[in-house]
Design an enzyme around this catalytic site. Sequence first.
Site, PDB file in Angstrom:
ATOM      1  CG  ASP A 458      -1.907  -1.053   0.888  1.00 51.35           C
ATOM      2  OD1 ASP A 458      -2.194  -1.539   0.081  1.00 51.35           O
ATOM      3  OD2 ASP A 458      -2.470  -1.372   2.074  1.00 51.35           O
ATOM      4  CG  ASP A 471      -0.796  -4.398   3.386  1.00 48.21           C
ATOM      5  OD1 ASP A 471      -1.779  -3.896   3.007  1.00 48.21           O
ATOM      6  OD2 ASP A 471      -0.950  -5.826   3.501  1.00 48.21           O
ATOM      7  CE  LYS A 473      -4.128  -6.285   4.493  1.00 46.03           C
ATOM      8  NZ  LYS A 473      -4.545  -6.596   2.866  1.00 46.03           N
TER       9      LYS A 473
END
Length: 588
Positions: A458, A471, A473
């Site tokens: 990301d 990353d 989520k």
Amino acid sequence: MAFRTFGWVQNPSDFTKLKKTVQVFDPQSKQYEELDNHIIKNVIYFDRDKERLQDELDNKVSEFTYGDLVGTSHNKEGKSPKKRKEAIANSLLQVTILPQSAKTKGKFYTDNWTADGFLRWAVSLNFVAYNREKDLFKITELGKKLSQTNDGSAEEMEVLQDAMLSYPPATRVLSLLANSKHPLTKFAIGNNLGFVGEKGFTSYDEDLMIDWLKSATTKKEHDKIKSDVEGTSDKYARMIAGWLVKLKFVKKHTNKYELDNGKTITGFQTYSITGSGLHAIKKANGSSKNPTKSKYVLWEFLAIAGKQDSEQTRDFIRTRRAKIILGLNNHHTISALIDFLSHEGIEVDESLLNSEIKKLISFGLRIKQNGNSIVLQDNVIGIDIPNQTFTPAEADLNSEKIKNHYRKITNLPEKYIELLDIAFDHHRHQDFEIVTAGLFKDCYGLSSVHLGGQNKPDGVVFNNKFGIILDTKAYERGYGMHIGQIDEMCRYIDDNKKRDVVRQPNEWWKNFGDNIPKDPFYYLWVSGKFLPQFNEQLKQTHYRTSINGGGLEVSQLLLGADAVMKDKLDVNTLPKYMNNQVIELVHQ
């Protein structure tokens, strides 16, 4: 009673079609005459719709229901169409707002979604009035004035300019441009437009977006970032700036960015105010020669959605903001305004009220605050609050309570406090990625590049001492362990270790700075909440890569950012927290 949303328009931009929309309500107009004489007979599909609308026009009706104006999306069997092109025409605005391909494809009507957009636009600029009790629309005096102007005339331009100067978001954009020494992108404008920090008003960081555009490895990726990736407030900024360009208040500029290899790419457009625009906004704001231009604000302008998309929450927020605006007419201190709101059944503390005041300013109202003193500098017209009590959803009350706690204990901008909502909404995963990357840049003071896309993490976060593979989520009930995402992170870690162009042609690791020593690279997952089994994901990632990392819940992400800003946390100590477990940066 119907409750609709006005004041915020994302797609309509053609003033010619806007004028035709207004003329639908004017029996003296050419558009009304054409609808009556032949359009309804020739284009409306079902006989029942044709007969109803024809009868209204024959009788010179000038007040219509939402259904008559916008219609529905149905095919020839009366069912929901599988494809948009299968939809038939069944409303006045659908057959008034023609698509560009009307003459070449012979389709002389648009869809109900586009019709709704133009109706919203007409209401937002006070050309059409709305009766929420009956869900009816009719033309205003200003609308009649527009309807009766000659197409393309100076008088038409004057009416449109006059209406735009009463629309708060447009004057907000003009003011931002007037106060800037250089042209602004949609991101720079969007960051300061609308009800910042709420769903429906997300803006992406300008520098982050420029860096992302520069990192694009293909033309397709470049074009997608340039044209399709924007926050909702950024889109409003782009649309409003586009209107202002057509009204000669603003100029549009094309930018070029130079890459490290010496090549140049087309960048994001920028906007600057013209002499005409500067004169107009100064005049609208009032002077010794000119009275202040009234701002037109409907109750329906004042919110789009609650956290859970609860209409009760949305309408409660609208009422709270409307009462704040009305209260400012007679109460000129924060304490007096809080007392007034309490008397009106709206309980707020100083922190929440200050947050609402800031949002009303970025909405487009001029409110001057100095300590406890507060003054509304605009004359606001149009507000009519429904005589109804709205009860916010319990989840939204809890969310507001949590966010207000963070407003009190941190100095973070509202757009980052919004992460407390975004992190639990899987529909907003792109917002989560980009806003989180922006927080690391703005508040932690780290270099941050959002990457996204296939075979890339990301983002990356770094300074000259360490680098982090990021990353995010977004999960409603929290993030647990996912084998596939362990594999993904391990792959990114190996990509960065080996930096093999054959293995990974996109070379995403080049976004890390050149001065980072070889070893101090870490991995980091960020989520709203981690479930107990997530600890196993951290252990396995470390076991498979021998790299340290961790998980950071959004609450700690925010507290850590605030601590860095207050010099209570040294950002260079972040690596010591990377112990393959959920990280606590600040003890609560």
